[in-house]
Design a protein around this motif. Structure first.
Motif, PDB file in Angstrom:
ATOM      1  N   ALA A 160      41.204  24.419  41.289  1.00 28.25           N
ATOM      2  CA  ALA A 160      41.911  25.447  42.055  1.00 28.25           C
ATOM      3  C   ALA A 160      42.453  26.530  41.138  1.00 28.25           C
ATOM      4  CB  ALA A 160      43.044  24.825  42.863  1.00 28.25           C
ATOM      5  N   GLY A 161      42.885  26.131  39.923  1.00 20.67           N
ATOM      6  CA  GLY A 161      43.336  27.125  38.965  1.00 20.67           C
ATOM      7  C   GLY A 161      42.230  28.099  38.608  1.00 20.67           C
ATOM      8  N   GLY A 162      41.021  27.556  38.412  1.00 23.03           N
ATOM      9  CA  GLY A 162      39.887  28.427  38.144  1.00 23.03           C
ATOM     10  C   GLY A 162      39.493  29.262  39.342  1.00 23.03           C
ATOM     11  N   PHE A 163      39.821  28.779  40.543  1.00 22.34           N
ATOM     12  CA  PHE A 163      39.542  29.509  41.781  1.00 22.34           C
ATOM     13  C   PHE A 163      40.563  30.634  41.985  1.00 22.34           C
ATOM     14  CE2 PHE A 163      40.539  30.096  46.264  1.00 22.34           C
ATOM     15  CZ  PHE A 163      39.311  30.239  46.875  1.00 22.34           C
ATOM     16  N   ILE A 164      41.826  30.318  41.717  1.00 18.44           N
ATOM     17  CA  ILE A 164      42.907  31.275  41.948  1.00 18.44           C
ATOM     18  C   ILE A 164      42.876  32.417  40.938  1.00 18.44           C
ATOM     19  CG2 ILE A 164      45.429  31.559  41.880  1.00 18.44           C
ATOM     20  CD1 ILE A 164      45.588  28.651  42.974  1.00 18.44           C
ATOM     21  N   SER A 165      42.610  32.086  39.670  1.00 23.23           N
ATOM     22  CA  SER A 165      42.743  33.084  38.609  1.00 23.23           C
ATOM     23  C   SER A 165      41.877  34.330  38.828  1.00 23.23           C
ATOM     24  CB  SER A 165      42.453  32.462  37.249  1.00 23.23           C
ATOM     25  OG  SER A 165      41.143  31.956  37.181  1.00 23.23           O
ATOM     26  N   PRO A 166      40.587  34.216  39.182  1.00 20.68           N
ATOM     27  CA  PRO A 166      39.809  35.440  39.357  1.00 20.68           C
ATOM     28  C   PRO A 166      40.243  36.255  40.568  1.00 20.68           C
ATOM     29  CG  PRO A 166      38.502  33.531  39.996  1.00 20.68           C
ATOM     30  CD  PRO A 166      39.746  33.018  39.351  1.00 20.68           C
ATOM     31  N   VAL A 167      40.639  35.567  41.633  1.00 16.78           N
ATOM     32  CA  VAL A 167      41.112  36.301  42.812  1.00 16.78           C
ATOM     33  C   VAL A 167      42.421  37.012  42.492  1.00 16.78           C
ATOM     34  CG1 VAL A 167      41.843  36.089  45.201  1.00 16.78           C
ATOM     35  CG2 VAL A 167      39.964  34.677  44.358  1.00 16.78           C
ATOM     36  N   LEU A 168      43.337  36.281  41.846  1.00 14.29           N
ATOM     37  CA  LEU A 168      44.603  36.873  41.435  1.00 14.29           C
ATOM     38  C   LEU A 168      44.369  38.056  40.505  1.00 14.29           C
ATOM     39  CD1 LEU A 168      47.731  36.715  41.216  1.00 14.29           C
ATOM     40  CD2 LEU A 168      47.401  35.144  39.298  1.00 14.29           C
ATOM     41  N   GLY A 169      43.522  37.836  39.480  1.00 14.68           N
ATOM     42  CA  GLY A 169      43.230  38.914  38.547  1.00 14.68           C
ATOM     43  C   GLY A 169      42.559  40.095  39.210  1.00 14.68           C
ATOM     44  N   GLY A 170      41.646  39.805  40.143  1.00 12.50           N
ATOM     45  CA  GLY A 170      40.934  40.884  40.815  1.00 12.50           C
ATOM     46  C   GLY A 170      41.842  41.759  41.662  1.00 12.50           C
ATOM     47  N   TYR A 171      42.752  41.118  42.400  1.00  8.30           N
ATOM     48  CA  TYR A 171      43.636  41.890  43.274  1.00  8.30           C
ATOM     49  C   TYR A 171      44.746  42.594  42.499  1.00  8.30           C
ATOM     50  CZ  TYR A 171      41.741  40.573  47.812  1.00  8.30           C
ATOM     51  OH  TYR A 171      40.925  40.456  48.918  1.00  8.30           O
ATOM     52  N   ILE A 172      45.377  41.866  41.580  1.00  9.30           N
ATOM     53  CA  ILE A 172      46.556  42.438  40.939  1.00  9.30           C
ATOM     54  C   ILE A 172      46.199  43.564  39.966  1.00  9.30           C
ATOM     55  CG2 ILE A 172      46.789  40.982  38.883  1.00  9.30           C
ATOM     56  CD1 ILE A 172      49.789  40.660  39.812  1.00  9.30           C
ATOM     57  N   THR A 173      44.982  43.565  39.448  1.00 10.96           N
ATOM     58  CA  THR A 173      44.590  44.649  38.548  1.00 10.96           C
ATOM     59  C   THR A 173      44.242  45.929  39.300  1.00 10.96           C
ATOM     60  OG1 THR A 173      42.331  43.728  38.499  1.00 10.96           O
ATOM     61  CG2 THR A 173      43.797  43.163  36.666  1.00 10.96           C
ATOM     62  N   LYS A 174      44.334  45.905  40.613  1.00  8.41           N
ATOM     63  CA  LYS A 174      44.200  47.146  41.381  1.00  8.41           C
ATOM     64  C   LYS A 174      45.464  47.989  41.258  1.00  8.41           C
ATOM     65  CE  LYS A 174      41.919  46.933  45.312  1.00  8.41           C
ATOM     66  NZ  LYS A 174      41.511  46.547  46.697  1.00  8.41           N
ATOM     67  N   LEU A 175      46.575  47.360  40.802  1.00  4.80           N
ATOM     68  CA  LEU A 175      47.800  48.104  40.536  1.00  4.80           C
ATOM     69  C   LEU A 175      47.684  48.816  39.190  1.00  4.80           C
ATOM     70  CD1 LEU A 175      50.382  45.300  41.461  1.00  4.80           C
ATOM     71  CD2 LEU A 175      49.639  47.205  42.906  1.00  4.80           C
ATOM     72  N   HIS A 176      48.139  50.049  39.141  1.00  3.08           N
ATOM     73  CA  HIS A 176      48.113  50.782  37.881  1.00  3.08           C
ATOM     74  C   HIS A 176      49.308  50.401  37.034  1.00  3.08           C
ATOM     75  CE1 HIS A 176      45.256  54.286  39.147  1.00  3.08           C
ATOM     76  NE2 HIS A 176      44.743  53.101  39.347  1.00  3.08           N
ATOM     77  N   TRP A 177      49.105  50.385  35.718  1.00  2.00           N
ATOM     78  CA  TRP A 177      50.194  50.146  34.775  1.00  2.00           C
ATOM     79  C   TRP A 177      50.607  51.517  34.225  1.00  2.00           C
ATOM     80  CZ3 TRP A 177      52.798  45.731  33.301  1.00  2.00           C
ATOM     81  CH2 TRP A 177      53.623  45.841  32.170  1.00  2.00           C
ATOM     82  N   GLY A 178      51.681  52.065  34.765  1.00  3.74           N
ATOM     83  CA  GLY A 178      52.073  53.404  34.379  1.00  3.74           C
ATOM     84  C   GLY A 178      51.005  54.398  34.778  1.00  3.74           C
ATOM     85  N   GLY A 179      50.618  55.232  33.853  1.00  6.60           N
ATOM     86  CA  GLY A 179      49.587  56.215  34.156  1.00  6.60           C
ATOM     87  C   GLY A 179      48.224  55.829  33.647  1.00  6.60           C
ATOM     88  N   ILE A 190      51.511  38.912  33.706  1.00  4.00           N
ATOM     89  CA  ILE A 190      52.838  38.778  34.306  1.00  4.00           C
ATOM     90  C   ILE A 190      52.789  37.813  35.495  1.00  4.00           C
ATOM     91  CG2 ILE A 190      54.604  40.034  35.611  1.00  4.00           C
ATOM     92  CD1 ILE A 190      54.059  42.433  33.811  1.00  4.00           C
ATOM     93  N   ALA A 191      51.730  37.886  36.283  1.00 10.00           N
ATOM     94  CA  ALA A 191      51.595  36.987  37.437  1.00 10.00           C
ATOM     95  C   ALA A 191      51.498  35.533  36.984  1.00 10.00           C
ATOM     96  CB  ALA A 191      50.360  37.374  38.247  1.00 10.00           C
ATOM     97  N   VAL A 192      50.745  35.274  35.920  1.00 11.21           N
ATOM     98  CA  VAL A 192      50.635  33.903  35.411  1.00 11.21           C
ATOM     99  C   VAL A 192      51.992  33.419  34.904  1.00 11.21           C
ATOM    100  CG1 VAL A 192      49.509  32.386  33.743  1.00 11.21           C
ATOM    101  CG2 VAL A 192      48.207  34.214  34.819  1.00 11.21           C
ATOM    102  N   ALA A 193      52.740  34.289  34.242  1.00 10.13           N
ATOM    103  CA  ALA A 193      54.069  33.914  33.756  1.00 10.13           C
ATOM    104  C   ALA A 193      54.974  33.508  34.917  1.00 10.13           C
ATOM    105  CB  ALA A 193      54.692  35.076  32.984  1.00 10.13           C
ATOM    106  N   ALA A 194      54.902  34.245  36.021  1.00 15.38           N
ATOM    107  CA  ALA A 194      55.718  33.904  37.192  1.00 15.38           C
ATOM    108  C   ALA A 194      55.331  32.536  37.749  1.00 15.38           C
ATOM    109  CB  ALA A 194      55.561  34.984  38.258  1.00 15.38           C
TER     110      ALA A 194
END
Length: 561
Positions: A160-179, A190-194
């Motif tokens: 499940a960890g291997g299942f969650i990580s790509p989905v999490l990474g795929g969605y959360i990287t749609k957010l921009h980091w600053g500019g 940051i999501a993994v740390a949480a």
């Protein structure tokens, strides 16, 4: 060994509580998320950090190497001081490492270095979680049915960890980091740390600790020699393509690995409380399953790594689109959980281990025959991805079952640590060797094609000199593009062959793009074939070497006591 009934044997022991199982499964899931998250970020790393091929490999292996080196030690520490402490401390260390990686400052190589340091810290935390969670599950289960169900849930949580990580990474990287849209990979860490902080809290509140201090002590000579042996071997394999297989540092790494491994064996034979009881390998089932584990997990994570590079760094998939592959690789374990539990409870695990690694091999050979395209069409790969995923679901559950079902329960921590080490050693070797083989082959192919084509040579010379004639506003970006193309095959593929000028006119830019794309496609097809061969070797070893009757689950009475 005769079949066992559903009765407990030996002296009474504490049963596995629901809270402990939840805490253990959440912890191993989060550790696997941390391990797998870089796979969908390779394209962003390449674009944002302008990494060389070796640097890109080390981003993943900076996590995997400490996991591999320290799992035996954490198995001992859990046995001595209690496994709950390791669940809490390991999760918090994982969180710290992920935050260091997320907030890596500076530019260029300095930022890559800080990212590596964060990955090392995260790997140390996960090294505490993998063996401790498995040992807690083994220590609290005392019947065949309970053991097989709990191990299946644990293995499904790992997947499940291997299942969650790509989905999490795929969605959360749609957010921009600053500019900077290319720095969005930071959000994933940051999501993994949480998640790691949540895991630490759950373990602190709900887990019931277990330990097995009898006959266990900190074996520093054993830890140091095995750590040196594994690190030297991994360093030599990873650095081979960059430094050259005949270079002094690579040859020295291999020599040091052999010497340190021989020293480890000598130390373990003499110490009264060894880090690893070499007598475990006199158990045929454990020994053969251990060898099959290295080859099988090499095949699986080598496949995942090759797929990550192919989809993100070669074909240019976004992290979210690339995550489809990893959902198929890992999601099968969740869907098949009832089936794997029933199979492990009724049959010899060699069938699940051998059949699972054989399926991984089939999927690899299938993928090697599908050419890459300069598009985001993933449809031709879906079927072989599913085949690999089904194979992994059976294999990872079976190798876990053999590890804890064939040794006395007071050695559960040692067996769990050993199996975790071997599994993650295969995980670490897979990307390193596949990357080494593929990138060396791709570089040779590019060199051959450039040497045979004078027009390409002239275009490449002009491209290398282009920063001097570029407009001042574009000079820096052009120089970075030239540096990327000369960094290796992945860099040469990552810079477009044509660019659009402000006037709207499209002009040629990188003369190596098409050559690099096809060279990488061919090279990673060979990488898939290497993984397929390892999968077949694992299958043969498991089916022939593990032994036991087909209809027996291969559980020793001492492992349940």
């Amino acid at each position: 060994m005769g079949p066992l009934t559903e009765q407990r044997t030996g002296s009474p022991a504490a049963a596995l509580t629901a809270g402990t199982l939840v805490a253990a499964c959440l912890a191993v899931c989060v550790a696997q998320v941390g391990l797998a998250i870089p796979a969908v970020l390779n394209g962003l790393f390449q674009t944002d950090l302008h990494t060389t091929s070796s640097q890109l490999t080390w981003i993943s292996d900076a996590f995997l190497v400490p996991v591999t080196l320290l799992e035996l030690t954490f198995g001992v520490l859990g046995d001595l001081f209690g496994r709950k402490r390791l669940l809490v401390g390991g999760a918090l260390t994982l969180a710290v490492g992920e935050l260091v990686a997320a907030f890596a400052p500076g530019t260029g190589d300095w930022r890559v270095l800080v990212l590596w340091i964060g990955q090392i810290l995260a790997g140390i935390g996960s090294a505490a979680l993998f063996p401790s969670t498995l040992a807690m599950v083994a220590a609290g289960t005392h019947t065949i049915g309970h053991r097989s169900r709990a191990l299946t849930v644990w293995a499904a949580s790992l997947s499940a960890g291997g299942f969650i990580s790509p989905v999490l990474g795929g969605y959360i990287t749609k957010l921009h980091w600053g500019g900077d849209p290319n720095a969005s990979w930071r959000w994933a860490f940051i999501a993994v740390a949480a998640l790691a902080v949540i895991s630490a809290v759950v373990s602190a509140v709900f887990a019931v600790s277990s330990s097995a201090p009898e006959g266990r002590s900190l074996d520093w000579p054993g830890q140091i020699t095995i750590a040196v042996a594994l690190f030297a071997l991994l360093f030599a394999v990873i650095q081979g393509p960059t430094s050259g297989w005949g270079s002094g540092e690579v040859i020295g790494g291999f020599v040091l690995a052999v010497v340190a491994l021989a020293a480890f064996i000598a130390v373990e034979r003499r110490t009264p409380s060894p880090l690893l009881q070499l007598g475990l390998f006199s158990n045929r089932a454990f020994a053969m399953a251990s060898v099959a584990t290295v080859f099988g997990m090499f095949a699986f994570l080598g496949t995942a790594y090759a797929t990550s590079i192919r989809l993100s760094a070669i074909q240019g998939f976004t992290p979210l689109r690339a995550s489809i592959a990893f959902v198929l690789f890992q999601g099968a374990a969740l869907v098949l959980m009832p089936v794997t539990s029933r199979v492990l409870g009724r049959f010899n695990p060699k069938w699940a281990l051998g059949g699972g690694t054989a399926l991984i091999a089939v999927g690899d050979f299938w993928m090697s025959m599908i050419p890459a395209r300069e598009s985001t069409d993933i449809a031709p790969m879906i079927a072989p991805f599913l085949v690999v995923g089904c194979g992994f679901a059976f294999a990872v559950s079976a190798l876990t079952a053999v590890a804890v079902n064939t040794v006395p329960i007071h050695l559960a921590g040692m067996a769990s640590g050993t199996t975790s080490l071997l599994r993650d050693f295969g995980f670490t070797l897979g990307p390193a060797v596949v990357g080494a083989v593929a990138l060396s082959r791709a570089a040779s192919e590019i060199h051959r094609k450039v040497a045979a084509n004078s027009s390409v040579q002239q275009a490449l010379t002009a491209f290398d000199n282009s920063p001097a004639t570029a407009p001042p506003a574009q000079r820096q970006s052009v120089a970075e593009a030239v540096g990327a193309v000369n960094s290796g095959p992945l860099g040469a593929n990552g810079v477009p062959g044509h660019i659009t000028l402000p006037t709207g006119r499209t002009v040629p830019f990188n003369p190596l793009h098409d050559i690099a794309f096809h060279a990488l496609d061919s090279a990673y097809s060979v990488g898939y074939m290497v993984c397929g061969a390892c999968g077949l070797i694992a299958a043969v070893i498991a089916l022939i070497g593990v032994g036991g009757r087909a209809s027996e689950p291969l559980v020793s009475e001492q492992s349940l006591a």
